[in-house]
Motif scaffolding. Structure first.
Motif, PDB file in Angstrom:
ATOM      1  N   ASP A   1       1.631  11.689  17.977  1.00  0.00           N
ATOM      2  CA  ASP A   1       2.912  11.375  18.311  1.00  0.00           C
ATOM      3  C   ASP A   1       3.647  10.788  17.002  1.00  0.00           C
ATOM      4  O   ASP A   1       3.377   9.494  16.460  1.00  0.00           O
ATOM      5  N   HIS A   2       4.451  11.784  16.362  1.00  0.00           N
ATOM      6  CA  HIS A   2       4.961  11.309  15.218  1.00  0.00           C
ATOM      7  C   HIS A   2       6.066  10.336  15.133  1.00  0.00           C
ATOM      8  O   HIS A   2       6.574   9.804  14.122  1.00  0.00           O
ATOM      9  N   LYS A   3       6.553   9.878  16.047  1.00  0.00           N
ATOM     10  CA  LYS A   3       7.602   8.812  16.294  1.00  0.00           C
ATOM     11  C   LYS A   3       7.226   7.284  16.247  1.00  0.00           C
ATOM     12  O   LYS A   3       8.059   6.476  15.902  1.00  0.00           O
ATOM     13  N   SER A   4       6.046   7.283  16.647  1.00  0.00           N
ATOM     14  CA  SER A   4       5.317   5.819  16.559  1.00  0.00           C
ATOM     15  C   SER A   4       4.727   5.564  15.298  1.00  0.00           C
ATOM     16  O   SER A   4       3.889   6.550  14.994  1.00  0.00           O
ATOM     17  N   VAL A   5       4.398   4.524  14.917  1.00  0.00           N
ATOM     18  CA  VAL A   5       3.640   4.176  13.729  1.00  0.00           C
ATOM     19  C   VAL A   5       2.113   3.780  14.382  1.00  0.00           C
ATOM     20  O   VAL A   5       2.244   3.338  15.428  1.00  0.00           O
ATOM     21  N   TYR A   6       1.297   4.542  13.634  1.00  0.00           N
ATOM     22  CA  TYR A   6       0.008   4.224  13.965  1.00  0.00           C
ATOM     23  C   TYR A   6      -0.498   2.610  13.966  1.00  0.00           C
ATOM     24  O   TYR A   6      -0.110   2.119  13.011  1.00  0.00           O
ATOM     25  N   ILE A   7      -1.348   2.386  14.940  1.00  0.00           N
ATOM     26  CA  ILE A   7      -1.607   0.969  14.903  1.00  0.00           C
ATOM     27  C   ILE A   7      -3.190   0.930  14.573  1.00  0.00           C
ATOM     28  O   ILE A   7      -3.995   1.582  15.220  1.00  0.00           O
ATOM     29  N   ILE A   8      -3.477   0.326  13.640  1.00  0.00           N
ATOM     30  CA  ILE A   8      -4.942   0.028  13.140  1.00  0.00           C
ATOM     31  C   ILE A   8      -5.832  -0.565  14.153  1.00  0.00           C
ATOM     32  O   ILE A   8      -5.191  -1.702  14.770  1.00  0.00           O
ATOM     33  N   THR A   9      -7.045  -0.273  14.440  1.00  0.00           N
ATOM     34  CA  THR A   9      -7.783  -0.779  15.550  1.00  0.00           C
ATOM     35  C   THR A   9      -9.188  -0.773  15.012  1.00  0.00           C
ATOM     36  O   THR A   9      -9.436  -0.610  13.729  1.00  0.00           O
TER      37      THR A   9
ATOM     38  N   THR B   1      -5.113 -11.542  -7.294  1.00  0.00           N
ATOM     39  CA  THR B   1      -3.607 -11.215  -7.609  1.00  0.00           C
ATOM     40  C   THR B   1      -3.501  -9.403  -7.628  1.00  0.00           C
ATOM     41  O   THR B   1      -2.282  -9.158  -7.399  1.00  0.00           O
ATOM     42  N   SER B   2      -4.575  -8.793  -7.641  1.00  0.00           N
ATOM     43  CA  SER B   2      -4.530  -7.292  -7.417  1.00  0.00           C
ATOM     44  C   SER B   2      -5.473  -6.905  -6.714  1.00  0.00           C
ATOM     45  O   SER B   2      -6.469  -7.299  -6.264  1.00  0.00           O
ATOM     46  N   LYS B   3      -5.073  -5.681  -6.296  1.00  0.00           N
ATOM     47  CA  LYS B   3      -6.207  -4.895  -5.332  1.00  0.00           C
ATOM     48  C   LYS B   3      -6.401  -5.986  -4.000  1.00  0.00           C
ATOM     49  O   LYS B   3      -7.951  -6.194  -3.778  1.00  0.00           O
ATOM     50  N   ILE B   4      -5.482  -6.533  -3.244  1.00  0.00           N
ATOM     51  CA  ILE B   4      -5.919  -7.474  -2.454  1.00  0.00           C
ATOM     52  C   ILE B   4      -6.334  -7.058  -1.125  1.00  0.00           C
ATOM     53  O   ILE B   4      -5.603  -6.449  -0.520  1.00  0.00           O
ATOM     54  N   PRO B   5      -7.622  -7.236  -0.969  1.00  0.00           N
ATOM     55  CA  PRO B   5      -8.035  -6.906   0.564  1.00  0.00           C
ATOM     56  C   PRO B   5      -7.688  -8.074   1.530  1.00  0.00           C
ATOM     57  O   PRO B   5      -7.232  -9.010   1.230  1.00  0.00           O
ATOM     58  N   PHE B   6      -7.325  -7.606   2.683  1.00  0.00           N
ATOM     59  CA  PHE B   6      -6.720  -8.547   3.686  1.00  0.00           C
ATOM     60  C   PHE B   6      -7.325  -8.358   5.225  1.00  0.00           C
ATOM     61  O   PHE B   6      -7.668  -7.189   5.432  1.00  0.00           O
ATOM     62  N   MET B   7      -6.851  -9.314   5.986  1.00  0.00           N
ATOM     63  CA  MET B   7      -7.320  -9.046   7.337  1.00  0.00           C
ATOM     64  C   MET B   7      -6.300  -8.693   8.020  1.00  0.00           C
ATOM     65  O   MET B   7      -4.853  -9.042   8.079  1.00  0.00           O
ATOM     66  N   ILE B   8      -6.362  -7.882   9.044  1.00  0.00           N
ATOM     67  CA  ILE B   8      -5.382  -7.222   9.998  1.00  0.00           C
ATOM     68  C   ILE B   8      -5.398  -8.060  11.285  1.00  0.00           C
ATOM     69  O   ILE B   8      -4.665  -8.642  11.840  1.00  0.00           O
ATOM     70  N   ASP B   9      -6.697  -8.455  11.701  1.00  0.00           N
ATOM     71  CA  ASP B   9      -6.898  -8.986  12.929  1.00  0.00           C
ATOM     72  C   ASP B   9      -8.495  -9.388  13.031  1.00  0.00           C
ATOM     73  O   ASP B   9      -9.381  -8.946  12.959  1.00  0.00           O
ATOM     74  N   ALA B  10      -8.307 -10.782  12.981  1.00  0.00           N
ATOM     75  CA  ALA B  10      -9.757 -11.611  12.603  1.00  0.00           C
ATOM     76  C   ALA B  10     -10.516 -11.627  14.194  1.00  0.00           C
ATOM     77  O   ALA B  10     -11.656 -11.284  14.050  1.00  0.00           O
ATOM     78  N   LYS B  11      -9.660 -11.581  15.333  1.00  0.00           N
ATOM     79  CA  LYS B  11     -10.232 -11.311  16.364  1.00  0.00           C
ATOM     80  C   LYS B  11     -11.127 -10.228  16.841  1.00  0.00           C
ATOM     81  O   LYS B  11     -12.142 -10.386  17.495  1.00  0.00           O
TER      82      LYS B  11
ATOM     83  N   ALA C   1     -12.063  -8.393  14.141  1.00  0.00           N
ATOM     84  CA  ALA C   1     -12.860  -8.054  12.853  1.00  0.00           C
ATOM     85  C   ALA C   1     -12.312  -7.021  12.034  1.00  0.00           C
ATOM     86  O   ALA C   1     -13.127  -6.047  11.711  1.00  0.00           O
ATOM     87  N   ILE C   2     -11.139  -6.774  11.828  1.00  0.00           N
ATOM     88  CA  ILE C   2     -10.443  -5.749  11.292  1.00  0.00           C
ATOM     89  C   ILE C   2     -10.025  -6.044  10.028  1.00  0.00           C
ATOM     90  O   ILE C   2      -9.008  -6.916   9.870  1.00  0.00           O
ATOM     91  N   TYR C   3     -10.563  -5.911   8.647  1.00  0.00           N
ATOM     92  CA  TYR C   3     -10.366  -6.101   7.528  1.00  0.00           C
ATOM     93  C   TYR C   3     -10.063  -4.932   6.738  1.00  0.00           C
ATOM     94  O   TYR C   3     -11.050  -3.850   6.747  1.00  0.00           O
ATOM     95  N   MET C   4      -9.083  -4.563   6.131  1.00  0.00           N
ATOM     96  CA  MET C   4      -8.804  -3.536   5.113  1.00  0.00           C
ATOM     97  C   MET C   4      -9.085  -3.843   3.585  1.00  0.00           C
ATOM     98  O   MET C   4      -8.559  -5.021   3.306  1.00  0.00           O
ATOM     99  N   LEU C   5      -9.493  -2.961   2.743  1.00  0.00           N
ATOM    100  CA  LEU C   5      -9.614  -2.900   1.313  1.00  0.00           C
ATOM    101  C   LEU C   5      -9.042  -2.027   0.519  1.00  0.00           C
ATOM    102  O   LEU C   5      -9.271  -0.688   1.171  1.00  0.00           O
ATOM    103  N   PRO C   6      -8.500  -2.042  -0.507  1.00  0.00           N
ATOM    104  CA  PRO C   6      -7.675  -0.895  -1.258  1.00  0.00           C
ATOM    105  C   PRO C   6      -8.691  -0.490  -2.243  1.00  0.00           C
ATOM    106  O   PRO C   6      -9.548  -1.408  -2.552  1.00  0.00           O
TER     107      PRO C   6
ATOM    108  N   ALA D   1      -6.829   4.564  -1.517  1.00  0.00           N
ATOM    109  CA  ALA D   1      -7.321   4.775  -0.076  1.00  0.00           C
ATOM    110  C   ALA D   1      -7.754   3.227   0.430  1.00  0.00           C
ATOM    111  O   ALA D   1      -7.918   2.391  -0.353  1.00  0.00           O
ATOM    112  N   TRP D   2      -7.214   3.263   1.942  1.00  0.00           N
ATOM    113  CA  TRP D   2      -7.591   1.847   2.365  1.00  0.00           C
ATOM    114  C   TRP D   2      -8.701   2.118   3.312  1.00  0.00           C
ATOM    115  O   TRP D   2      -8.821   2.744   4.200  1.00  0.00           O
ATOM    116  N   LEU D   3      -9.875   1.258   3.145  1.00  0.00           N
ATOM    117  CA  LEU D   3     -11.128   1.282   3.975  1.00  0.00           C
ATOM    118  C   LEU D   3     -11.227   0.090   4.757  1.00  0.00           C
ATOM    119  O   LEU D   3     -11.102  -0.959   4.435  1.00  0.00           O
ATOM    120  N   SER D   4     -11.680   0.385   5.970  1.00  0.00           N
ATOM    121  CA  SER D   4     -11.984  -0.777   7.082  1.00  0.00           C
ATOM    122  C   SER D   4     -13.497  -1.202   6.648  1.00  0.00           C
ATOM    123  O   SER D   4     -14.336  -0.402   6.589  1.00  0.00           O
TER     124      SER D   4
END
Length: 171
Positions: free
Chosen positions: A4-12, A72-82, A84-89, A99-102
């Motif tokens: 579905d090209h109209k909706s934005v993908y939701i990270i899971t 301050t650079s290449k900041i990894p962060f939490m999408i959802d702690a519950k 356990a989704i964390y993304m790192l550049p 690339a963003w890796l889970s």
């Protein structure tokens, strides 16, 4: 699989990676399970939309990590702690080949020629234009953030006080 090209993908918790696309039309490729999902949205737009759905914004998540941990650079962060989704550049987010890796989807990574091969838990893998040392540093940073975010609150209060006293970062 239809996209579905109209909706934005939701990270899971099934999202493995988000890559910038080289296509003239698509701006990102999302790896989820055995599928590649093509999106007209940039990786940063996908990250921001997912952060908003889980209760924050991309800039808010970055600001929290920057201020609390001093990164301050290449900041990894939490999408959802519950979930356990964390993304790192894998490089500066200003670079088109970032690339963003889970974090929890990564099985191992190793240097192969001038690229890094990342294998995911399901046995699939990708090559990224970063060194294994850079991916290792990002993986370790993310694990430190996860450990500190999941500390019992009495330790977080102590750590915040120590960081404020020293005026520096805790990483």
């Amino acid at each position: 699989m239809q996209t579905d090209h109209k909706s934005v993908y939701i990270i899971t918790e099934h999202t493995k990676a988000i890559l910038a696309s080289r296509s003239a039309y698509y701006r990102a490729t999302v790896l989820e399970g055995k599928h590649e999902i093509h999106s007209i949205y940039t990786p940063e737009m996908i990250l921001d939309h997912s952060c908003i759905l889980y209760g924050s914004t991309l800039s808010g998540r970055r600001k929290a990590i920057r201020e609390y941990y001093g990164i301050t650079s290449k900041i990894p962060f939490m999408i959802d702690a519950k979930k356990a989704i964390y993304m790192l550049p894998t490089s500066s987010t200003r670079r088109k080949d970032c690339a963003w890796l889970s974090f929890y989807q990564i099985d191992f990574y190793e240097q192969r020629d001038n690229r890094c091969y990342v294998q995911f838990l399901d046995g699939t893998g990708i090559y990224i234009p970063s060194s294994a040392n850079t991916v290792d540093m990002q993986h370790k940073r993310t694990s430190q953030i996860i450990a500190r975010l999941n500390r019992p609150s009495m330790y977080n209060t102590y750590y915040a006080a120590q960081s404020a006293k020293s005026g520096g970062s805790i990483m």
